[in-house]
Design a protein around this motif. Sequence first.
Motif, mmCIF file in Angstrom:
data_model
loop_
_atom_site.group_PDB
_atom_site.id
_atom_site.type_symbol
_atom_site.label_atom_id
_atom_site.label_comp_id
_atom_site.label_asym_id
_atom_site.label_seq_id
_atom_site.Cartn_x
_atom_site.Cartn_y
_atom_site.Cartn_z
ATOM 1 N N PHE A 9 29.022 -21.328 48.959
ATOM 2 C CA PHE A 9 27.648 -21.337 48.498
ATOM 3 C C PHE A 9 27.352 -22.635 47.758
ATOM 4 O O PHE A 9 28.160 -23.121 46.977
ATOM 5 C CB PHE A 9 27.391 -20.144 47.576
ATOM 6 C CG PHE A 9 27.581 -18.826 48.271
ATOM 7 C CD1 PHE A 9 26.625 -18.343 49.141
ATOM 8 C CD2 PHE A 9 28.726 -18.085 48.068
ATOM 9 C CE1 PHE A 9 26.800 -17.129 49.782
ATOM 10 C CE2 PHE A 9 28.914 -16.869 48.706
ATOM 11 C CZ PHE A 9 27.943 -16.389 49.564
ATOM 12 N N THR A 10 26.180 -23.169 47.988
ATOM 13 C CA THR A 10 25.766 -24.408 47.345
ATOM 14 C C THR A 10 25.276 -24.113 45.931
ATOM 15 O O THR A 10 24.862 -22.987 45.625
ATOM 16 C CB THR A 10 24.631 -25.073 48.137
ATOM 17 O OG1 THR A 10 23.489 -24.216 48.113
ATOM 18 C CG2 THR A 10 25.044 -25.363 49.572
ATOM 19 N N PRO A 11 25.294 -25.119 45.073
ATOM 20 C CA PRO A 11 24.720 -24.930 43.738
ATOM 21 C C PRO A 11 23.245 -24.545 43.788
ATOM 22 O O PRO A 11 22.765 -23.819 42.914
ATOM 23 C CB PRO A 11 24.911 -26.295 43.076
ATOM 24 C CG PRO A 11 26.079 -26.890 43.774
ATOM 25 C CD PRO A 11 25.977 -26.401 45.201
ATOM 26 N N ALA A 12 22.541 -25.000 44.806
ATOM 27 C CA ALA A 12 21.132 -24.643 44.955
ATOM 28 C C ALA A 12 20.950 -23.151 45.221
ATOM 29 O O ALA A 12 19.894 -22.587 44.927
ATOM 30 C CB ALA A 12 20.511 -25.459 46.087
ATOM 31 N N PHE A 13 21.944 -22.504 45.778
ATOM 32 C CA PHE A 13 21.895 -21.056 45.991
ATOM 33 C C PHE A 13 22.373 -20.306 44.746
ATOM 34 O O PHE A 13 21.799 -19.293 44.361
ATOM 35 C CB PHE A 13 22.760 -20.671 47.198
ATOM 36 C CG PHE A 13 22.812 -19.192 47.455
ATOM 37 C CD1 PHE A 13 21.764 -18.550 48.086
ATOM 38 C CD2 PHE A 13 23.906 -18.436 47.057
ATOM 39 C CE1 PHE A 13 21.806 -17.178 48.326
ATOM 40 C CE2 PHE A 13 23.953 -17.069 47.293
ATOM 41 C CZ PHE A 13 22.903 -16.444 47.928
ATOM 42 N N LYS A 14 23.417 -20.826 44.111
ATOM 43 C CA LYS A 14 24.008 -20.149 42.959
ATOM 44 C C LYS A 14 23.061 -20.109 41.760
ATOM 45 O O LYS A 14 23.014 -19.107 41.042
ATOM 46 C CB LYS A 14 25.301 -20.848 42.535
ATOM 47 C CG LYS A 14 26.420 -20.735 43.536
ATOM 48 C CD LYS A 14 27.620 -21.513 43.033
ATOM 49 C CE LYS A 14 28.745 -21.533 44.022
ATOM 50 N NZ LYS A 14 29.905 -22.276 43.521
ATOM 51 N N ALA A 15 22.332 -21.190 41.540
ATOM 52 C CA ALA A 15 21.482 -21.292 40.351
ATOM 53 C C ALA A 15 20.433 -20.186 40.273
ATOM 54 O O ALA A 15 20.344 -19.495 39.246
ATOM 55 C CB ALA A 15 20.844 -22.668 40.283
ATOM 56 N N PRO A 16 19.619 -19.969 41.305
ATOM 57 C CA PRO A 16 18.622 -18.901 41.176
ATOM 58 C C PRO A 16 19.227 -17.506 41.081
ATOM 59 O O PRO A 16 18.659 -16.622 40.439
ATOM 60 C CB PRO A 16 17.754 -19.043 42.423
ATOM 61 C CG PRO A 16 18.391 -20.030 43.294
ATOM 62 C CD PRO A 16 19.444 -20.736 42.528
ATOM 63 N N VAL A 17 20.384 -17.317 41.706
ATOM 64 C CA VAL A 17 21.037 -16.008 41.618
ATOM 65 C C VAL A 17 21.504 -15.773 40.177
ATOM 66 O O VAL A 17 21.285 -14.697 39.607
ATOM 67 C CB VAL A 17 22.227 -15.920 42.605
ATOM 68 C CG1 VAL A 17 22.989 -14.627 42.409
ATOM 69 C CG2 VAL A 17 21.741 -16.028 44.034
ATOM 70 N N TRP A 45 29.231 -16.562 38.454
ATOM 71 C CA TRP A 45 28.269 -17.660 38.412
ATOM 72 C C TRP A 45 27.454 -17.637 37.123
ATOM 73 O O TRP A 45 27.021 -18.673 36.640
ATOM 74 C CB TRP A 45 27.321 -17.588 39.595
ATOM 75 C CG TRP A 45 27.991 -17.771 40.924
ATOM 76 C CD1 TRP A 45 29.244 -18.298 41.160
ATOM 77 C CD2 TRP A 45 27.481 -17.433 42.203
ATOM 78 N NE1 TRP A 45 29.517 -18.299 42.501
ATOM 79 C CE2 TRP A 45 28.459 -17.776 43.177
ATOM 80 C CE3 TRP A 45 26.285 -16.872 42.638
ATOM 81 C CZ2 TRP A 45 28.274 -17.584 44.531
ATOM 82 C CZ3 TRP A 45 26.102 -16.676 43.993
ATOM 83 C CH2 TRP A 45 27.089 -17.026 44.930
ATOM 84 N N LYS A 46 27.249 -16.458 36.559
ATOM 85 C CA LYS A 46 26.470 -16.338 35.329
ATOM 86 C C LYS A 46 27.250 -16.861 34.119
ATOM 87 O O LYS A 46 26.668 -17.452 33.218
ATOM 88 C CB LYS A 46 26.090 -14.866 35.123
ATOM 89 C CG LYS A 46 25.117 -14.645 33.992
ATOM 90 C CD LYS A 46 24.614 -13.220 33.962
ATOM 91 C CE LYS A 46 25.645 -12.309 33.375
ATOM 92 N NZ LYS A 46 25.116 -10.970 33.076
ATOM 93 N N ARG A 47 28.559 -16.683 34.133
ATOM 94 C CA ARG A 47 29.404 -17.080 33.009
ATOM 95 C C ARG A 47 29.306 -18.581 32.687
ATOM 96 O O ARG A 47 29.034 -18.941 31.547
ATOM 97 C CB ARG A 47 30.851 -16.660 33.262
ATOM 98 C CG ARG A 47 31.748 -16.815 32.062
ATOM 99 C CD ARG A 47 33.138 -16.246 32.318
ATOM 100 N NE ARG A 47 33.065 -14.811 32.608
ATOM 101 C CZ ARG A 47 33.506 -14.245 33.729
ATOM 102 N NH1 ARG A 47 34.075 -14.952 34.668
ATOM 103 N NH2 ARG A 47 33.411 -12.942 33.912
#
Length: 72
Positions: A9-17, A45-47
Amino acid sequence: MTRRTRRNFTPAFKAPVALAALKSDKTPAELAQQYDIHPNQITDWKRPLTARAVQVFGDTGSPASSDPDLTK
């Protein structure tokens, strides 16, 4: 049974999640179903997002007036 290949997963996907998880309007299980990922990934990813939030606001030990537009 068909195995799913490993997804990156790209950072662009991880950030909004991760941001959606911080809003806490849905449970991690609901978000995982919405984004088709495992709930543990959301937690992982939230951590770092919460741990590095201080850096976003510039608390790195440098003076806050380094921006020339703010000194006027």
